[in-house]
Design a protein around this motif. Structure first.
Motif, mmCIF file in Angstrom:
data_model
loop_
_atom_site.group_PDB
_atom_site.id
_atom_site.type_symbol
_atom_site.label_atom_id
_atom_site.label_comp_id
_atom_site.label_asym_id
_atom_site.label_seq_id
_atom_site.Cartn_x
_atom_site.Cartn_y
_atom_site.Cartn_z
ATOM 1 N N GLY A 98 108.954 20.072 -13.569
ATOM 2 C CA GLY A 98 107.505 20.053 -13.391
ATOM 3 C C GLY A 98 106.820 20.387 -14.708
ATOM 4 N N GLU A 99 105.541 20.020 -14.832
ATOM 5 C CA GLU A 99 104.789 20.273 -16.056
ATOM 6 C C GLU A 99 103.371 20.692 -15.721
ATOM 7 O OE1 GLU A 99 104.746 16.797 -18.527
ATOM 8 O OE2 GLU A 99 106.882 16.436 -18.265
ATOM 9 N N ILE A 100 102.777 21.490 -16.619
ATOM 10 C CA ILE A 100 101.369 21.853 -16.509
ATOM 11 C C ILE A 100 100.824 22.035 -17.920
ATOM 12 C CG2 ILE A 100 101.857 24.334 -16.254
ATOM 13 C CD1 ILE A 100 98.995 22.491 -14.496
ATOM 14 N N GLN A 101 99.610 21.533 -18.147
ATOM 15 C CA GLN A 101 98.963 21.719 -19.441
ATOM 16 C C GLN A 101 97.466 21.896 -19.217
ATOM 17 O OE1 GLN A 101 99.641 18.636 -22.360
ATOM 18 N NE2 GLN A 101 98.165 19.506 -23.781
ATOM 19 N N LEU A 102 96.899 22.925 -19.861
ATOM 20 C CA LEU A 102 95.468 23.227 -19.778
ATOM 21 C C LEU A 102 94.845 23.126 -21.155
ATOM 22 C CD1 LEU A 102 95.586 26.547 -17.710
ATOM 23 C CD2 LEU A 102 95.349 24.229 -16.836
ATOM 24 N N SER A 103 93.578 22.735 -21.188
ATOM 25 C CA SER A 103 92.815 22.727 -22.427
ATOM 26 C C SER A 103 91.532 23.518 -22.193
ATOM 27 C CB SER A 103 92.484 21.294 -22.840
ATOM 28 O OG SER A 103 91.732 21.297 -24.028
ATOM 29 N N ILE A 104 91.334 24.590 -22.967
ATOM 30 C CA ILE A 104 90.144 25.432 -22.811
ATOM 31 C C ILE A 104 88.996 24.753 -23.548
ATOM 32 C CG2 ILE A 104 89.156 27.711 -23.175
ATOM 33 C CD1 ILE A 104 92.109 28.724 -23.202
ATOM 34 N N ASN A 105 87.884 24.532 -22.840
ATOM 35 C CA ASN A 105 86.781 23.731 -23.371
ATOM 36 C C ASN A 105 85.591 24.534 -23.872
ATOM 37 O OD1 ASN A 105 88.192 21.365 -22.627
ATOM 38 N ND2 ASN A 105 87.418 21.549 -20.549
ATOM 39 N N SER A 106 85.137 25.525 -23.087
ATOM 40 C CA SER A 106 83.893 26.197 -23.442
ATOM 41 C C SER A 106 83.777 27.571 -22.802
ATOM 42 C CB SER A 106 82.694 25.349 -23.012
ATOM 43 O OG SER A 106 82.631 25.267 -21.596
ATOM 44 N N VAL A 107 82.837 28.345 -23.339
ATOM 45 C CA VAL A 107 82.468 29.638 -22.796
ATOM 46 C C VAL A 107 80.955 29.755 -22.950
ATOM 47 C CG1 VAL A 107 82.855 30.911 -24.962
ATOM 48 C CG2 VAL A 107 83.021 32.118 -22.765
ATOM 49 N N THR A 108 80.306 30.514 -22.075
ATOM 50 C CA THR A 108 78.853 30.641 -22.101
ATOM 51 C C THR A 108 78.433 31.902 -22.850
ATOM 52 O OG1 THR A 108 78.756 29.507 -19.976
ATOM 53 C CG2 THR A 108 76.778 30.688 -20.664
ATOM 54 N N ALA A 109 77.506 31.732 -23.797
ATOM 55 C CA ALA A 109 76.968 32.859 -24.567
ATOM 56 C C ALA A 109 75.866 33.564 -23.764
ATOM 57 C CB ALA A 109 76.413 32.357 -25.897
ATOM 58 N N VAL A 110 75.360 34.689 -24.297
ATOM 59 C CA VAL A 110 74.366 35.501 -23.588
ATOM 60 C C VAL A 110 73.068 34.750 -23.302
ATOM 61 C CG1 VAL A 110 75.249 37.731 -24.363
ATOM 62 C CG2 VAL A 110 73.542 36.540 -25.750
ATOM 63 N N ASP A 111 72.731 33.749 -24.095
ATOM 64 C CA ASP A 111 71.490 32.995 -23.872
ATOM 65 C C ASP A 111 71.712 31.730 -23.042
ATOM 66 O OD1 ASP A 111 72.834 31.425 -25.693
ATOM 67 O OD2 ASP A 111 71.096 31.083 -26.986
ATOM 68 N N GLY A 112 72.926 31.540 -22.542
ATOM 69 C CA GLY A 112 73.234 30.363 -21.728
ATOM 70 C C GLY A 112 73.796 29.198 -22.521
ATOM 71 N N THR A 113 73.882 29.329 -23.832
ATOM 72 C CA THR A 113 74.443 28.269 -24.671
ATOM 73 C C THR A 113 75.925 28.077 -24.354
ATOM 74 O OG1 THR A 113 72.909 28.759 -26.477
ATOM 75 C CG2 THR A 113 74.920 27.580 -27.059
ATOM 76 N N GLN A 114 76.337 26.806 -24.195
ATOM 77 C CA GLN A 114 77.750 26.503 -24.012
ATOM 78 C C GLN A 114 78.395 26.433 -25.395
ATOM 79 O OE1 GLN A 114 79.649 26.114 -21.101
ATOM 80 N NE2 GLN A 114 77.807 27.073 -20.310
ATOM 81 N N VAL A 115 79.297 27.356 -25.659
ATOM 82 C CA VAL A 115 80.013 27.404 -26.932
ATOM 83 C C VAL A 115 81.266 26.555 -26.775
ATOM 84 C CG1 VAL A 115 81.161 28.902 -28.603
ATOM 85 C CG2 VAL A 115 79.109 29.714 -27.407
ATOM 86 N N ILE A 116 81.374 25.495 -27.561
ATOM 87 C CA ILE A 116 82.508 24.567 -27.470
ATOM 88 C C ILE A 116 83.697 25.171 -28.218
ATOM 89 C CG2 ILE A 116 83.324 22.220 -27.929
ATOM 90 C CD1 ILE A 116 80.980 22.501 -25.878
ATOM 91 N N LEU A 117 84.864 25.134 -27.575
ATOM 92 C CA LEU A 117 86.085 25.739 -28.123
ATOM 93 C C LEU A 117 87.140 24.676 -28.405
ATOM 94 C CD1 LEU A 117 86.301 28.691 -25.575
ATOM 95 C CD2 LEU A 117 85.333 28.749 -27.875
ATOM 96 N N SER A 118 88.030 24.989 -29.327
ATOM 97 C CA SER A 118 89.161 24.109 -29.602
ATOM 98 C C SER A 118 90.398 24.962 -29.862
ATOM 99 C CB SER A 118 88.870 23.197 -30.800
ATOM 100 O OG SER A 118 88.680 23.965 -31.962
ATOM 101 N N GLY A 120 92.695 25.691 -27.825
ATOM 102 C CA GLY A 120 93.094 26.469 -26.655
ATOM 103 C C GLY A 120 93.874 25.626 -25.676
ATOM 104 N N THR A 121 95.048 25.206 -26.063
ATOM 105 C CA THR A 121 95.891 24.413 -25.168
ATOM 106 C C THR A 121 97.103 25.239 -24.777
ATOM 107 O OG1 THR A 121 95.179 22.371 -26.217
ATOM 108 C CG2 THR A 121 97.211 22.283 -24.947
ATOM 109 N N LEU A 122 97.327 25.348 -23.482
ATOM 110 C CA LEU A 122 98.491 26.050 -22.952
ATOM 111 C C LEU A 122 99.309 25.062 -22.144
ATOM 112 C CD1 LEU A 122 96.754 29.280 -21.600
ATOM 113 C CD2 LEU A 122 97.993 29.025 -23.732
ATOM 114 N N ALA A 123 100.618 25.120 -22.273
ATOM 115 C CA ALA A 123 101.474 24.186 -21.538
ATOM 116 C C ALA A 123 102.790 24.865 -21.166
ATOM 117 C CB ALA A 123 101.741 22.946 -22.384
ATOM 118 N N ASP A 124 103.389 24.375 -20.090
ATOM 119 C CA ASP A 124 104.710 24.829 -19.690
ATOM 120 C C ASP A 124 105.423 23.679 -18.995
ATOM 121 O OD1 ASP A 124 106.767 26.878 -19.347
ATOM 122 O OD2 ASP A 124 106.313 26.743 -17.210
ATOM 123 N N GLU A 125 106.708 23.618 -19.227
ATOM 124 C CA GLU A 125 107.549 22.619 -18.583
ATOM 125 C C GLU A 125 108.721 23.348 -17.939
ATOM 126 O OE1 GLU A 125 110.206 18.720 -19.792
ATOM 127 O OE2 GLU A 125 108.510 19.291 -21.047
ATOM 128 N N GLY A 126 108.973 23.034 -16.680
ATOM 129 C CA GLY A 126 110.096 23.647 -15.983
ATOM 130 C C GLY A 126 111.420 23.162 -16.561
#
Length: 166
Positions: A98-118, A120-126
């Motif tokens: 089995g496999e799983i992979q995630l990509s982290i895209n964004s986080v919200t700042a105190v003023d509501g701004t979406q901060v774009i991230l790069s 941040g990829t996590l993966a695992d393979e059985g």
């Protein structure tokens, strides 16, 4: 006539007071820039695996410490960051992993701004168990790809991001 005049003056005073309040609020706010390349430490909230996840599914991470610019918190600890499942595969018969992979895209700042991230990829393979499966009548499944809750990573801010703070 006097009544109309007082009514007009009262409305005008109220409008001026509201304008002064708004102007004072903006005067106290300022803009800071969260620099590109700033690391945002975070942890996966829930365990995610290839068997139950679907491509496109949104997964939550939590920021583990305050992110500050010029001593001012722009992303508080415990803010939710969003990741997306980009690959998910169930483990199967014939020992396929089995496999799983995630990509982290964004986080919200105190003023509501979406901060774009790069970055941040996590993966695992059985574990692939094809050879074992061949010797045991093809009934052995491969290992499951799984990312456990609490798994840490530190994606970075993609570009300079202006954030309004009080």
């Amino acid at each position: 006539m006097l009544k109309k005049f007082l009514s007009f003056v009262g409305k005008r005073t109220l409008i001026m007071a509201m304008g002064l309040f708004v102007a004072t609020s903006y005067a106290n706010a300022r803009e800071v820039v969260l620099k590109a390349g700033t690391a945002i430490p975070m942890q996966l909230v829930n365990t995610v695996n290839g068997k139950e996840a679907a491509v496109g599914q949104i997964v939550d991470f939590r920021v583990t410490s305050d992110i500050k610019v010029d001593g001012i918190t722009v992303i508080p600890a415990n803010s939710v960051a969003k990741a997306q499942v980009v690959r998910a595969k169930k483990n199967g018969l014939l020992g396929s992993a089995g496999e799983i992979q995630l990509s982290i895209n964004s986080v919200t700042a105190v003023d509501g701004t979406q901060v774009i991230l790069s970055g941040g990829t996590l993966a695992d393979e059985g574990k692939n168990k094809l050879v074992l499966s061949i010797f045991l009548c093809f009934l052995i499944k491969g290992g499951q790809g799984e990312l456990p809750a609490g798994m840490a990573c530190s994606p970075i801010v993609s570009g300079n991001t202006p954030i309004t703070v009080d």
